[in-house]
Scaffold this motif. Structure first.
Motif, PDB file in Angstrom:
ATOM      1  N   VAL A   1       0.845  -1.204   0.000  1.00 25.19           N
ATOM      2  CA  VAL A   1       0.000   0.000   0.000  1.00 25.19           C
ATOM      3  C   VAL A   1       0.875   1.247   0.000  1.00 25.19           C
ATOM      4  O   VAL A   1       0.616   2.209  -0.727  1.00 25.19           O
ATOM      5  N   ASP A   2       1.917   1.224   0.800  1.00 24.15           N
ATOM      6  CA  ASP A   2       2.825   2.366   0.895  1.00 24.15           C
ATOM      7  C   ASP A   2       3.515   2.635  -0.440  1.00 24.15           C
ATOM      8  O   ASP A   2       3.764   3.787  -0.805  1.00 24.15           O
ATOM      9  N   LEU A   3       3.803   1.571  -1.187  1.00 22.22           N
ATOM     10  CA  LEU A   3       4.504   1.685  -2.467  1.00 22.22           C
ATOM     11  C   LEU A   3       3.550   1.948  -3.633  1.00 22.22           C
ATOM     12  O   LEU A   3       3.980   2.030  -4.778  1.00 22.22           O
ATOM     13  N   ASP A   4       2.236   2.054  -3.330  1.00 21.82           N
ATOM     14  CA  ASP A   4       1.218   2.323  -4.342  1.00 21.82           C
ATOM     15  C   ASP A   4       1.039   1.153  -5.303  1.00 21.82           C
ATOM     16  O   ASP A   4       0.567   1.320  -6.420  1.00 21.82           O
ATOM     17  N   VAL A   5       1.415  -0.044  -4.871  1.00 19.77           N
ATOM     18  CA  VAL A   5       1.149  -1.236  -5.676  1.00 19.77           C
ATOM     19  C   VAL A   5      -0.306  -1.661  -5.489  1.00 19.77           C
ATOM     20  O   VAL A   5      -0.906  -2.252  -6.373  1.00 19.77           O
ATOM     21  N   LYS A   6      -0.862  -1.354  -4.328  1.00 21.61           N
ATOM     22  CA  LYS A   6      -2.292  -1.518  -4.074  1.00 21.61           C
ATOM     23  C   LYS A   6      -2.759  -0.302  -3.282  1.00 21.61           C
ATOM     24  O   LYS A   6      -1.986   0.251  -2.487  1.00 21.61           O
ATOM     25  N   PRO A   7      -3.983   0.153  -3.490  1.00 24.74           N
ATOM     26  CA  PRO A   7      -4.421   1.406  -2.856  1.00 24.74           C
ATOM     27  C   PRO A   7      -4.803   1.280  -1.393  1.00 24.74           C
ATOM     28  O   PRO A   7      -4.744   2.267  -0.651  1.00 24.74           O
ATOM     29  N   ALA A   8      -5.201   0.090  -0.963  1.00 23.32           N
ATOM     30  CA  ALA A   8      -5.667  -0.060   0.412  1.00 23.32           C
ATOM     31  C   ALA A   8      -5.608  -1.516   0.830  1.00 23.32           C
ATOM     32  O   ALA A   8      -5.513  -2.431   0.002  1.00 23.32           O
ATOM     33  N   LEU A   9      -5.651  -1.724   2.135  1.00 23.36           N
ATOM     34  CA  LEU A   9      -5.660  -3.056   2.728  1.00 23.36           C
ATOM     35  C   LEU A   9      -6.792  -3.121   3.741  1.00 23.36           C
ATOM     36  O   LEU A   9      -6.890  -2.266   4.627  1.00 23.36           O
ATOM     37  N   LEU A  10      -7.655  -4.109   3.610  1.00 18.91           N
ATOM     38  CA  LEU A  10      -8.695  -4.351   4.602  1.00 18.91           C
ATOM     39  C   LEU A  10      -8.071  -5.175   5.721  1.00 18.91           C
ATOM     40  O   LEU A  10      -7.689  -6.321   5.515  1.00 18.91           O
ATOM     41  N   TYR A  11      -7.950  -4.575   6.895  1.00 17.36           N
ATOM     42  CA  TYR A  11      -7.284  -5.258   8.009  1.00 17.36           C
ATOM     43  C   TYR A  11      -8.195  -6.340   8.581  1.00 17.36           C
ATOM     44  O   TYR A  11      -9.283  -6.051   9.088  1.00 17.36           O
ATOM     45  N   ASP A  12      -7.758  -7.583   8.506  1.00 18.39           N
ATOM     46  CA  ASP A  12      -8.558  -8.691   9.035  1.00 18.39           C
ATOM     47  C   ASP A  12      -7.697  -9.740   9.743  1.00 18.39           C
ATOM     48  O   ASP A  12      -8.106 -10.894   9.877  1.00 18.39           O
ATOM     49  N   SER A  13      -6.512  -9.338  10.194  1.00 18.78           N
ATOM     50  CA  SER A  13      -5.625 -10.278  10.875  1.00 18.78           C
ATOM     51  C   SER A  13      -6.208 -10.714  12.217  1.00 18.78           C
ATOM     52  O   SER A  13      -6.019 -11.846  12.651  1.00 18.78           O
ATOM     53  N   ASN A  14      -6.898  -9.799  12.889  1.00 20.77           N
ATOM     54  CA  ASN A  14      -7.611 -10.086  14.143  1.00 20.77           C
ATOM     55  C   ASN A  14      -8.589  -8.946  14.402  1.00 20.77           C
ATOM     56  O   ASN A  14      -8.884  -8.165  13.497  1.00 20.77           O
TER      57      ASN A  14
END
Length: 263
Positions: A37-50
């Motif tokens: 996300v930081d490198l702009d390879v993907k725009p966002a991350l849905l946090y679902d680790s816990n």
């Protein structure tokens, strides 16, 4: 302290829920995803680790930013009980593309339909959502409160989160259904082409393989969505070539048919 040790230590310190902390593998996968996300390879991350809160995720980001592992540009977005790590520049660009040239294919999968159909991506509700998110991101950046989570107002309770997540996560297609009538869909026993994009995160000595994207397109609409998918793939490759932290980009496609599909 190595990058791997830093990521594990920070994640376990900031993201523990009760007495449970993330495994080392989960910590490294999260670090790889956030780096993307930081490198702009993907725009966002849905946090679902816990079940960590938006404040915990923000603390995690701030800690990695203070250690110069991440840039200062990322923010935490809290949306209807969900937490996302967002690259605001990338997300705004995607939303603006949607409003100006309809860069996303929207597929209606309402349960009453015989088969999925492509609909106008700028139908009233979706256009309003995109405009609202753009306004929120712009106002938040102007206030320069990046070390606090951005909470989307309660009106988002009425949004179709399946559609919104597709937009925020940068998928070339996103599903829509009339949730005021039913949360069911017409995708059961419908052949789906699943696209999975993965890469290797080089920060770990042995290389950590992570999944960057995973989405599906009904096979019956493959021809109509082909051009959009090809353009999306070209943009992804261009962004990938502009960085060196992630390597070995792989795009895999497979056909699946499932007795039920949960969106």
């Amino acid at each position: 302290m190595s990058s791997e040790e830093l990521c594990v230590t920070v994640a376990r310190k900031c993201l523990s829920v009760g007495r449970k902390s993330l495994s080392a593998a989960q910590c490294l996968d999260l670090a790889a995803q956030v780096s993307a996300v930081d490198l702009d390879v993907k725009p966002a991350l849905l946090y679902d680790s816990n079940g960590a809160s938006a404040e915990q995720v923000q603390l995690y980001l701030s800690s990695l930013q203070s250690s110069r592992f991440l840039s200062k540009s990322l923010l935490t977005l809290a949306l209807n009980g969900n937490v996302l790590v967002v690259n605001p520049v990338s997300v705004k660009s995607n939303l603006e593309r949607l409003l100006h040239d309809s860069g996303v294919v929207v597929i209606d999968v309402c349960h009453l339909l015989e088969k999925p159909v492509i609909v106008d991506p700028l139908r009233g509700d979706l256009k309003n959502i995109a405009q609202h998110l753009l306004l929120l991101l712009r106002e938040f950046e102007e206030q320069k409160e990046a070390e606090k989570p951005l909470y989307v107002p309660e009106k988002s309770d009425e949004w179709n989160l399946c559609t919104v997540f597709g937009l925020l996560l940068g998928y070339p297609v996103t599903y829509w259904f009339d949730q005021t009538k039913s949360f069911e869909n017409c995708l059961c026993m419908t052949p789906l082409m699943v696209t999975t994009v993965s890469a290797t995160w080089r920060a770990e000595a042995g290389g950590h393989r992570c999944c960057l994207y995973s989405f599906s397109i009904p096979a019956v609409l493959q021809r109509e969505t082909q051009s959009n998918l090809e353009n999306w793939n070209l943009r992804l490759q261009e962004k990938f070539q502009q960085q060196s932290v992630l390597t070995d980009l792989t795009v895999c496609r497979s056909m699946v048919t499932l007795p039920s599909v949960c969106l």
